[in-house]
Motif scaffolding. Structure first.
Motif, PDB file in Angstrom:
ATOM      1  N   LYS A 151       0.745  -6.574  18.299  1.00 24.23           N
ATOM      2  CA  LYS A 151       1.172  -5.194  18.523  1.00 24.23           C
ATOM      3  C   LYS A 151       2.044  -4.705  17.369  1.00 24.23           C
ATOM      4  N   LYS A 152       2.989  -5.574  16.962  1.00 16.01           N
ATOM      5  CA  LYS A 152       3.870  -5.215  15.853  1.00 16.01           C
ATOM      6  C   LYS A 152       3.068  -5.052  14.557  1.00 16.01           C
ATOM      7  N   GLN A 153       2.117  -5.929  14.366  1.00 14.41           N
ATOM      8  CA  GLN A 153       1.298  -5.845  13.157  1.00 14.41           C
ATOM      9  C   GLN A 153       0.466  -4.557  13.141  1.00 14.41           C
ATOM     10  N   ASN A 154      -0.040  -4.199  14.300  1.00 18.55           N
ATOM     11  CA  ASN A 154      -0.777  -2.930  14.389  1.00 18.55           C
ATOM     12  C   ASN A 154       0.123  -1.742  14.072  1.00 18.55           C
ATOM     13  N   GLU A 155       1.370  -1.843  14.583  1.00 17.51           N
ATOM     14  CA  GLU A 155       2.342  -0.781  14.285  1.00 17.51           C
ATOM     15  C   GLU A 155       2.639  -0.732  12.778  1.00 17.51           C
ATOM     16  N   MET A 156       2.731  -1.915  12.160  1.00 19.12           N
ATOM     17  CA  MET A 156       2.964  -1.977  10.715  1.00 19.12           C
ATOM     18  C   MET A 156       1.789  -1.373   9.950  1.00 19.12           C
ATOM     19  N   ILE A 157       0.578  -1.644  10.413  1.00 19.69           N
ATOM     20  CA  ILE A 157      -0.615  -1.063   9.766  1.00 19.69           C
ATOM     21  C   ILE A 157      -0.575   0.453   9.853  1.00 19.69           C
ATOM     22  N   GLU A 158      -0.255   0.957  11.059  1.00 20.20           N
ATOM     23  CA  GLU A 158      -0.162   2.417  11.232  1.00 20.20           C
ATOM     24  C   GLU A 158       0.912   3.008  10.323  1.00 20.20           C
ATOM     25  N   ASP A 159       2.067   2.290  10.236  1.00 21.64           N
ATOM     26  CA  ASP A 159       3.162   2.760   9.375  1.00 21.64           C
ATOM     27  C   ASP A 159       2.737   2.754   7.904  1.00 21.64           C
ATOM     28  N   ASN A 160       2.044   1.690   7.496  1.00 22.85           N
ATOM     29  CA  ASN A 160       1.564   1.603   6.108  1.00 22.85           C
ATOM     30  C   ASN A 160       0.540   2.696   5.803  1.00 22.85           C
ATOM     31  N   GLN A 161      -0.337   2.942   6.742  1.00 20.41           N
ATOM     32  CA  GLN A 161      -1.335   3.997   6.558  1.00 20.41           C
ATOM     33  C   GLN A 161      -0.666   5.372   6.438  1.00 20.41           C
ATOM     34  N   LYS A 162       0.390   5.546   7.247  1.00 25.82           N
ATOM     35  CA  LYS A 162       1.150   6.795   7.167  1.00 25.82           C
ATOM     36  C   LYS A 162       1.827   6.925   5.803  1.00 25.82           C
ATOM     37  N   LYS A 163       2.418   5.796   5.329  1.00 21.70           N
ATOM     38  CA  LYS A 163       3.050   5.805   4.010  1.00 21.70           C
ATOM     39  C   LYS A 163       2.017   6.088   2.922  1.00 21.70           C
ATOM     40  N   GLN A 164       0.849   5.481   3.065  1.00 16.94           N
ATOM     41  CA  GLN A 164      -0.222   5.724   2.108  1.00 16.94           C
ATOM     42  C   GLN A 164      -0.554   7.211   2.012  1.00 16.94           C
ATOM     43  N   GLN A 165      -0.700   7.845   3.180  1.00 15.99           N
ATOM     44  CA  GLN A 165      -1.050   9.270   3.209  1.00 15.99           C
ATOM     45  C   GLN A 165       0.066  10.109   2.599  1.00 15.99           C
ATOM     46  N   GLU A 166       1.319   9.717   2.898  1.00 17.19           N
ATOM     47  CA  GLU A 166       2.454  10.433   2.313  1.00 17.19           C
ATOM     48  C   GLU A 166       2.442  10.322   0.790  1.00 17.19           C
ATOM     49  N   LEU A 167       2.128   9.125   0.292  1.00 18.21           N
ATOM     50  CA  LEU A 167       2.074   8.914  -1.151  1.00 18.21           C
ATOM     51  C   LEU A 167       0.927   9.692  -1.780  1.00 18.21           C
ATOM     52  N   VAL A 168      -0.208   9.733  -1.086  1.00 18.50           N
ATOM     53  CA  VAL A 168      -1.348  10.523  -1.578  1.00 18.50           C
ATOM     54  C   VAL A 168      -0.976  11.998  -1.655  1.00 18.50           C
ATOM     55  N   ASP A 169      -0.320  12.494  -0.583  1.00 17.12           N
ATOM     56  CA  ASP A 169       0.121  13.897  -0.579  1.00 17.12           C
ATOM     57  C   ASP A 169       1.134  14.158  -1.695  1.00 17.12           C
ATOM     58  N   LYS A 170       2.038  13.204  -1.869  1.00 20.75           N
ATOM     59  CA  LYS A 170       3.073  13.350  -2.910  1.00 20.75           C
ATOM     60  C   LYS A 170       2.426  13.369  -4.295  1.00 20.75           C
ATOM     61  N   GLU A 171       1.417  12.505  -4.476  1.00 19.61           N
ATOM     62  CA  GLU A 171       0.731  12.460  -5.772  1.00 19.61           C
ATOM     63  C   GLU A 171       0.037  13.789  -6.064  1.00 19.61           C
ATOM     64  N   GLU A 172      -0.564  14.371  -5.020  1.00 22.76           N
ATOM     65  CA  GLU A 172      -1.202  15.683  -5.197  1.00 22.76           C
ATOM     66  C   GLU A 172      -0.174  16.731  -5.614  1.00 22.76           C
ATOM     67  N   GLU A 173       1.004  16.696  -4.981  1.00 18.73           N
ATOM     68  CA  GLU A 173       2.076  17.635  -5.347  1.00 18.73           C
ATOM     69  C   GLU A 173       2.547  17.403  -6.776  1.00 18.73           C
ATOM     70  N   LEU A 174       2.694  16.126  -7.155  1.00 21.13           N
ATOM     71  CA  LEU A 174       3.136  15.795  -8.504  1.00 21.13           C
ATOM     72  C   LEU A 174       2.115  16.238  -9.554  1.00 21.13           C
ATOM     73  N   LEU A 175       0.830  16.022  -9.244  1.00 19.19           N
ATOM     74  CA  LEU A 175      -0.220  16.445 -10.173  1.00 19.19           C
ATOM     75  C   LEU A 175      -0.246  17.961 -10.319  1.00 19.19           C
ATOM     76  N   LYS A 176      -0.028  18.643  -9.194  1.00 19.87           N
ATOM     77  CA  LYS A 176       0.029  20.103  -9.231  1.00 19.87           C
ATOM     78  C   LYS A 176       1.215  20.573 -10.076  1.00 19.87           C
ATOM     79  N   LYS A 177       2.375  19.941  -9.856  1.00 18.35           N
ATOM     80  CA  LYS A 177       3.566  20.284 -10.634  1.00 18.35           C
ATOM     81  C   LYS A 177       3.350  19.965 -12.108  1.00 18.35           C
ATOM     82  N   GLN A 178       2.697  18.834 -12.360  1.00 19.43           N
ATOM     83  CA  GLN A 178       2.403  18.445 -13.736  1.00 19.43           C
ATOM     84  C   GLN A 178       1.507  19.483 -14.406  1.00 19.43           C
ATOM     85  N   ASP A 179       0.506  19.964 -13.673  1.00 13.93           N
ATOM     86  CA  ASP A 179      -0.397  20.977 -14.213  1.00 13.93           C
ATOM     87  C   ASP A 179       0.364  22.262 -14.543  1.00 13.93           C
TER      88      ASP A 179
END
Length: 410
Positions: A151-179
């Motif tokens: 259960k904890k590992q599943n929660e960690m996977i969900e948390d990691n996936q959420k972090k991944q999405q946040e990083l992807v969104d952040k990268e899009e913002e950074l690329l936009k700012k860079q442009d």
């Protein structure tokens, strides 16, 4: 009586109108040497202001470049973190799969212990019944522990996936700012280029205006209160015609609007003169097109290289000729020249005059303008506005045909 008064009023009105029509107009005030010195001081102030703006713009560019660099670093860091999270998720998923397998195995033994197979399990596994009870309790605990861990590992996977999405969104913002920052850099780069060009123009004008002032004081004995056109009048050698400024060659570019390639980019501009070239291109002598006085010299300009300006009087009319992209200058300001005076050597070869960024090959850029530059007017923009097609007063063969001397008529 009324009729007489009316006639008198009309007569007086006519006199007033006639007086207004025939009031002598004042002659436009001619520039004095003192005026030229004032304009020079103003030009120096403009130059200093443009230098300040140049420094400010360069500071803005450097600041934005630092921000862009930090964004690059942050994007790189985020991408590495995303990869790490992906690896963690893969490891957790593999661990969960293994633990789920263990749980299923434990549950199988536990179920057997609750059914008719318990004695079989006891017989095969436990040393005695107490041992069997102990094993059963351990199985239950292991099963619960593994379930909690999964259960904890599943929660960690969900948390990691959420972090991944946040990083992807952040990268899009950074690329936009860079442009956006890159667009600002391009804009500031263009602004800096304009400022640099302006600074060069002003710097050239300051130099040749200083030389002109020295010329008027030294050669013509002009005072600050003297009108320049008066104190320099009739002191230029007169001539009757222009000759070609080279012994042989051909036209490579005409006067007027044109499109060409410069440093890999397509450029459209107004060509202020006519380009002449010949082969071989080394040590090609350049001559004054007519008798006159050297009034301006510019050395190693970033656009145009070495330049010479000469004032002429041709059949009572005033002209200025300019000789641009020279490899060598062989006259000085104040020199009196004739058609036989060699004033320089043709340049403009990018492999030699590498600092002349406005030339694509060895040639002479020959300019003719009406009026006396640095005498009747002092601004480069005014000089450009007074340029004319050199073909109008200098005989060149049609098209790009060769000429083999300076005087043959075509």
């Amino acid at each position: 009586m009324k009729v007489i008064n009316k006639i008198c009023n009309i007569f007086l009105s006519l006199i007033l109108i006639i007086c207004c029509l025939f009031v002598p107009t004042q002659r436009a005030e001619a520039k004095t040497l003192g005026d030229l010195k004032k304009e020079l001081n103003k030009k120096i102030e403009e130059y200093e202001a443009s230098q300040s703006e140049k420094d400010l713009t360069e500071g803005q560019i450097n600041s934005i470049k630092n921000i862009v660099s930090s964004i690059h670093q942050e994007i790189d860091k985020n991408q590495k973190t995303v990869v790490e999270l992906e690896n963690q998720i893969l490891e957790l998923e593999a661990d969960i799969a293994e633990r789920e397998k263990e749980i299923k195995e434990i549950m199988r033994y536990y179920q057997l212990s609750q059914g008719e197979s318990m004695y079989l399990e006891y017989a095969f596994g436990a040393a005695d019944f107490t041992d069997f009870i102990y094993r059963l309790a351990i199985s239950e605990q292991l099963s619960k522990y593994n379930q909690d861990l999964v259960k904890k590992q599943n929660e960690m996977i969900e948390d990691n996936q959420k972090k991944q999405q946040e990083l992807v969104d952040k990268e899009e913002e950074l690329l936009k700012k860079q442009d956006e920052l890159n667009k600002q850099l391009n804009s500031l780069g263009n602004k800096l280029s304009e400022i640099v060009d302006l600074t060069v123009d002003i710097e050239e004008e300051i130099k040749i205006q200083r030389e002109a002032i020295q010329l008027y004081e030294r050669e013509y004995n002009c005072k600050d209160s003297d009108e320049i056109s008066v104190c320099t009048a009739n002191k230029l050698p007169a001539d009757t015609s222009f000759w070609r400024p080279m012994q042989q060659g051909r036209r490579t570019s005409e006067y007027g609007y044109r499109t060409y390639t410069l440093h890999g980019e397509t450029v459209t501009d107004f060509h202020t003169g006519i380009d002449l070239s010949t082969s071989p291109k080394n040590n090609v002598a350049i001559y004054a097109a007519a008798a006159g006085k050297v009034v301006g010299i510019v050395e190693k300009a970033s656009c145009g290289g070495n330049k010479i300006y000469i004032n002429h009087t041709i059949n009572g009319k005033k002209y200025t000729t300019a000789y641009v992209h020279l490899r060598k200058i062989m006259v000085t300001v104040g020199d009196t020249v004739t058609k036989d005076t060699q004033i320089g050597i043709m340049g403009g070869d990018p492999s030699v005059e590498y600092w002349d960024r406005c030339s694509t090959g060895a040639h002479l850029h020959f300019i003719v303008a009406t009026g006396w530059y640095l005498n009747e007017y002092y601004s480069w923009n005014t000089f450009v506005s007074k340029t004319m097609n050199p073909r109008n007063i200098v005989n060149f063969p049609s098209g790009g045909n060769y000429f083999y001397n300076r005087t043959t008529k075509y």
